[in-house]
Design an enzyme around this catalytic site. Structure first.
Site, PDB file in Angstrom:
ATOM      1  N   CYS A   1       0.828  -1.171   0.261  1.00  0.00           N
ATOM      2  CA  CYS A   1      -0.073   0.147   0.036  1.00  0.00           C
ATOM      3  C   CYS A   1       0.843   1.417  -0.070  1.00  0.00           C
ATOM      4  O   CYS A   1       0.354   2.274  -0.239  1.00  0.00           O
ATOM      5  CB  CYS A   1      -0.837  -0.052   1.209  1.00  0.00           C
ATOM      6  SG  CYS A   1      -2.003  -1.462   1.151  1.00  0.00           S
TER       7      CYS A   1
ATOM      8  N   CYS B   1     -13.472   1.394   8.213  1.00  0.00           N
ATOM      9  CA  CYS B   1     -12.613   0.585   7.241  1.00  0.00           C
ATOM     10  C   CYS B   1     -12.795   1.216   5.990  1.00  0.00           C
ATOM     11  O   CYS B   1     -13.652   1.430   5.247  1.00  0.00           O
ATOM     12  CB  CYS B   1     -12.902  -0.823   7.227  1.00  0.00           C
ATOM     13  SG  CYS B   1     -13.098  -1.755   8.741  1.00  0.00           S
ATOM     14  N   SER B   2     -11.371   1.252   5.218  1.00  0.00           N
ATOM     15  CA  SER B   2     -11.552   1.764   4.006  1.00  0.00           C
ATOM     16  C   SER B   2     -12.062   0.652   3.131  1.00  0.00           C
ATOM     17  O   SER B   2     -11.920  -0.397   3.088  1.00  0.00           O
ATOM     18  CB  SER B   2      -9.958   1.991   3.668  1.00  0.00           C
ATOM     19  OG  SER B   2      -9.318   0.976   3.661  1.00  0.00           O
TER      20      SER B   2
ATOM     21  N   HIS C   1      -9.372   3.698  -1.347  1.00  0.00           N
ATOM     22  CA  HIS C   1      -7.855   3.250  -1.069  1.00  0.00           C
ATOM     23  C   HIS C   1      -7.412   2.260  -2.228  1.00  0.00           C
ATOM     24  O   HIS C   1      -7.580   0.947  -2.303  1.00  0.00           O
ATOM     25  CB  HIS C   1      -7.842   2.251   0.144  1.00  0.00           C
ATOM     26  CG  HIS C   1      -6.703   1.744   0.497  1.00  0.00           C
ATOM     27  ND1 HIS C   1      -5.468   2.252  -0.056  1.00  0.00           N
ATOM     28  CD2 HIS C   1      -6.138   0.557   1.123  1.00  0.00           C
ATOM     29  CE1 HIS C   1      -4.193   1.647   0.339  1.00  0.00           C
ATOM     30  NE2 HIS C   1      -4.574   0.576   1.031  1.00  0.00           N
TER      31      HIS C   1
END
Length: 420
Positions: free
Chosen positions: A91, A238-239, A363
């Site tokens: 990431c 949460c993404s 994301h």
């Protein structure tokens, strides 16, 4: 290398697509669009780019486009003559591409370099898309690693909490963050209400970001009442899995000053990239994010008190709490209470994630680190509209990825300074 010992560099152009579900666009199309916008923003032609650093994971995993994804994506955009380096670093791929571009220009190898990050992770087979994240930890020690994380917090999980990571409906990293969050709650007294406050703040910020995946506000109570992903995390904490791309043009300072867009250029004051360690769980002061931050502050000759605005890697609400501690905005263990005061909200003492963060902006993995830079450059230019932090002069981005032991496998911290 301390930046003062090399060529000064500036960010002269940024581009970012909307993040979300792009079922009608390829990863190459998204990357090309972000790159073209960044070049236009920098008043740079494709032939002027000396090198391209292209971050991506999904084209290999989901399209079978191994080895040369950057070349195939960017050649149609006129970037076929520049050397292209393909980057994969979990990431933190986007931040790693930026680190390479900055180092390349600072070393005098090019006057202008381009960093691009893209991922297209939304697909018809949800489990297949989520499986991409499985490679972000040691696949040969997967069960050992996850068992070690559970041991840190399992006794503090409510009875009946599902502790087995990954069920085809969520990334394994949601379970990883949940374990880390429970450990933090036990050690420092962090509460679910504090996590909800972080998430509510970020969702409120995203309402003003036209590039965000989600733009719906939530109250802390709504966030706490939402479906639980892995205790203590609910869905709005949460993404999401997203598609999108971002790009950044890095230029020698003397070259930048000779271009029409110089007044909008932003200085790179520090740029660090570190790998994870074997630290013990009871040594949070040695966390990779904190080490990267301390190195960045030393490079820039600045302190946390100098920062006006920040973008941090909030793959979950707990991620933000952990990283504001690592960045020194508050003491270790006090990220929850600090967030509850509203200090990190727009209008607060030090706004964090005015873009909405990963939780709300989205994301697309390799694009995330560069999307943070897009937001901070926009802030330092005074062009962020309703989410503008007044008078922002110093900005910090923290981007992490993967898992090594009990912390990220890689972390990057970048400090930017405005020229307005």
């Amino acid at each position: 290398m301390n930046p003062s010992t090399g060529t000064d560099v500036m960010i002269t152009g940024v581009g970012c697509t909307p993040f979300g579900r792009h079922t009608d666009r390829t990863a190459a199309d998204l990357a090309g669009s972000a790159a073209a916008d960044a070049l236009s923003d920098a008043h740079v032609q494709p032939h002027e780019i000396g090198a391209v650093f292209y971050a991506n994971v999904s084209q290999k995993a989901l399209e079978g486009q191994h080895m040369i994804p950057g070349q195939t994506a960017l050649r149609p955009r006129g970037l076929g003559d520049a050397p292209v380096v393909n980057v994969e670093n979990a990431c933190a791929g986007g931040a790693t591409a930026l680190w390479l571009a900055v180092a390349h220009v600072r070393a005098g190898m090019s006057e202008v370099a381009l960093a691009v990050g893209v991922d297209k992770l939304v697909c018809a087979d949800t489990a297949r898309g989520l499986a991409v994240f499985d490679g972000a930890l040691d696949v040969h020690r997967r069960e050992e690693t996850l068992a070690g994380l559970r041991a840190l917090s399992e006794e503090h999980a409510p009875k009946g909490t599902h502790a087995d990571p990954g069920d085809g409906q969520r990334s394994v990293f949601m379970d990883i963050y949940a374990s880390l969050a429970r450990g933090h709650m036990h050690r420092f007294g962090t509460t679910r209400h504090q996590l909800a406050a972080v998430a509510a703040k970020n969702h409120a910020h995203s309402v003003h970001n036209p590039r965000a995946h989600f733009r719906r506000p939530f109250t802390p109570e709504q966030i706490l009442a939402a479906r639980e992903v892995a205790h203590p995390l609910t869905v709005p904490m949460c993404s999401p899995v997203s598609d999108g791309a971002a790009a950044v043009v890095v230029t020698r300072a003397d070259t930048a000053r000779a271009r029409p867009g110089h007044p909008r250029a932003v200085r790179v004051l520090a740029n660090t990239l570190l790998s994870g360690s074997d630290r013990a769980a009871d040594r949070p002061e040695l966390h990779i994010g904190r080490r990267a931050a301390l190195a960045a502050y030393e490079q820039a000759g600045l302190a946390p008190a100098d920062v006006d605005v920040a973008e941090v890697h909030d793959a979950t609400a707990f991620g933000e709490i952990q990283q504001i501690e690592n960045l020194g905005f508050c003491a270790i263990g006090e990220g929850g209470p600090w967030s509850l005061t509203g200090a990190g909200a727009l209008g607060g003492h030090l706004p964090v994630n005015p873009s909405g963060g990963l939780e709300s902006r989205g994301h697309p993995v390799s694009a995330t680190g560069l999307a943070q830079i897009f937001e901070l450059v926009t802030q330092l230019r005074g062009e962020a509209g309703a989410r503008q932090v007044p008078g922002a002069r110093i900005a910090v981005a923290e981007n992490g990825g993967g898992l090594y032991g009990i912390e990220e496998a890689v972390a990057a911290v970048t400090i930017l300074g405005g020229t307005r």
